[in-house]
Motif scaffolding. Structure first.
Motif, PDB file in Angstrom:
ATOM      1  N   GLU A   1      36.688  48.010  36.696  1.00  0.00           N
ATOM      2  CA  GLU A   1      36.921  47.208  35.491  1.00  0.00           C
ATOM      3  C   GLU A   1      37.092  45.733  35.822  1.00  0.00           C
ATOM      4  O   GLU A   1      36.715  44.858  35.038  1.00  0.00           O
ATOM      5  N   SER A   2      37.627  45.430  36.992  1.00  0.00           N
ATOM      6  CA  SER A   2      37.835  44.041  37.381  1.00  0.00           C
ATOM      7  C   SER A   2      36.536  43.275  37.582  1.00  0.00           C
ATOM      8  O   SER A   2      36.532  42.039  37.601  1.00  0.00           O
ATOM      9  N   ARG A   3      35.405  43.995  37.731  1.00  0.00           N
ATOM     10  CA  ARG A   3      34.107  43.333  37.928  1.00  0.00           C
ATOM     11  C   ARG A   3      33.191  43.497  36.725  1.00  0.00           C
ATOM     12  O   ARG A   3      32.014  43.136  36.787  1.00  0.00           O
ATOM     13  N   ALA A   4      33.723  44.010  35.633  1.00  0.00           N
ATOM     14  CA  ALA A   4      32.890  44.262  34.454  1.00  0.00           C
ATOM     15  C   ALA A   4      32.276  42.985  33.891  1.00  0.00           C
ATOM     16  O   ALA A   4      31.123  42.968  33.442  1.00  0.00           O
ATOM     17  N   GLN A   5      33.023  41.886  33.903  1.00  0.00           N
ATOM     18  CA  GLN A   5      32.526  40.625  33.345  1.00  0.00           C
ATOM     19  C   GLN A   5      31.297  40.127  34.095  1.00  0.00           C
ATOM     20  O   GLN A   5      30.464  39.408  33.529  1.00  0.00           O
TER      21      GLN A   5
END
Length: 330
Positions: A91-95
């Protein structure tokens, strides 16, 4: 930060996939590379693999396990055999991940992006619809099904106490009747020697009980799916996460269920029983005793997987939805 998206083979990305998965919101047995490769080896002949990786200076951070089926892009797999799908991205790399993947597939030839069975907590549901809409693609996100789950307490007694009064009474009554009227036991088939004749016989008995329990299950269990079940059992057994539970009554195996012990949870994959023993509720009791085993092994959740069959709620399941995302080019 520059993000690079490229095509991969399964072999080139397998280790990175394994490394990323524990950090992803959707870390389930169905999104493991070995589960999806087993499916592909059995059913992927008429599809075109399209695995995309996303990386930057600090390495691989996301994978899109897609395939092309005609003019449709979709996840690897079949929702009749796999209960959850998703992209492999923390989730921390979703952007970073979702814009890069959208930009890459925008230049490809397809008409429909069809993404079934996405769990409710997935970042895909947060990020992808907006990005598709910005590109002028027609997007819909609808609840596809529900996956009832029971949060497991510390003890079996606590579990029973947490059931609805009627369900608790009925389960205790059924257990007492089985105890009073039969000699019975529940046990897990030995999966340490999956290629042995004994284990082969156990799988065959499971298939027979599955087909006997309902006509739709009989129709579902084709020869091709039997082979997939056996292949995935081998993969899971090698990782010590395959559990084939039988309920035996007066020396006869009368109910069976396959569970996966994955990531601190139990997942109930499929089950069957002999209708001649319906009066004793052997199918329900076999599942209940599997829940008891999960509690004794200090697992967190018993996931009944997709479908709203009544027994799942009788055993404490609460609905957790999965969603179907579809994007179409105008």
């Amino acid at each position: 930060m520059t993000v690079s998206v490229r095509r991969e083979s399964f072999d080139s990305v397998q280790q990175g996939w394994e490394d990323l998965l524990p950090r992803c919101a959707t870390d389930t047995i169905f999104t493991t590379p070995w589960w999806q490769k087993t499916w592909w080896d059995n059913f992927g002949a008429d599809r075109k693999t399209l695995i995309l990786s996303a990386s930057c200076d600090d390495g691989l951070f996301g994978i899109a396990p897609l395939m092309a089926d005609g003019d449709t892009l979709t996840f690897w797999g079949d929702h009749d055999l796999s209960d959850y799908f998703d992209f492999i991205v923390p989730e921390s790399r979703a952007q970073d991940f979702y814009p890069a993947i959208c930009e890459h597939i925008a230049d490809m030839e397809w008409q429909t992006l069809d993404l079934p069975s996405i769990p409710s907590g997935s970042p895909t549901l947060e990020h992808l619809p907006k990005l598709c809409d910005e590109r002028g693609w027609h997007v819909s996100v609808e609840q596809e099904e529900t996956t009832p789950k029971a949060t497991l307490p510390k003890t079996w007694d606590d579990f029973l106490a947490g059931l609805r009064k009627k369900d608790r009474h009925e389960l205790r009554r059924k257990l007492r009747r089985l105890e009073r009227e039969t000699a019975h036991r529940q046990y897990a088939a030995d999966t340490a020697t999956l290629d042995s004749s004994a284990l082969s016989d156990s799988m065959e008995e499971f298939f027979e009980l599955l087909k006997a329990s309902r006509e739709d299950k009989k129709a579902f269990l084709t020869a091709e799916r039997e082979k997939f079940f056996i292949d995935i059992a081998r993969e899971c057994a090698a990782r010590d996460i395959f559990r084939l539970y039988f309920l035996e009554v007066d020396g006869a195996r009368v109910a069976a269920c396959i569970c996966f012990d994955y990531g601190g949870d139990y997942l109930l994959y499929n089950s069957g029983y002999d209708p001649a023993y319906s009066r004793l509720s052997v199918g329900l009791i076999n599942k209940a005793l599997s829940v008891k085993t999960a509690i004794e092994e200090e697992r967190r959740v018993f996931d009944f997987l997709k479908g709203n069959e009544r027994y799942k709620y009788n055993l404490g399941g609460h609905d957790d939805p999965v969603y179907h995302l579809v994007a179409r080019r105008g």
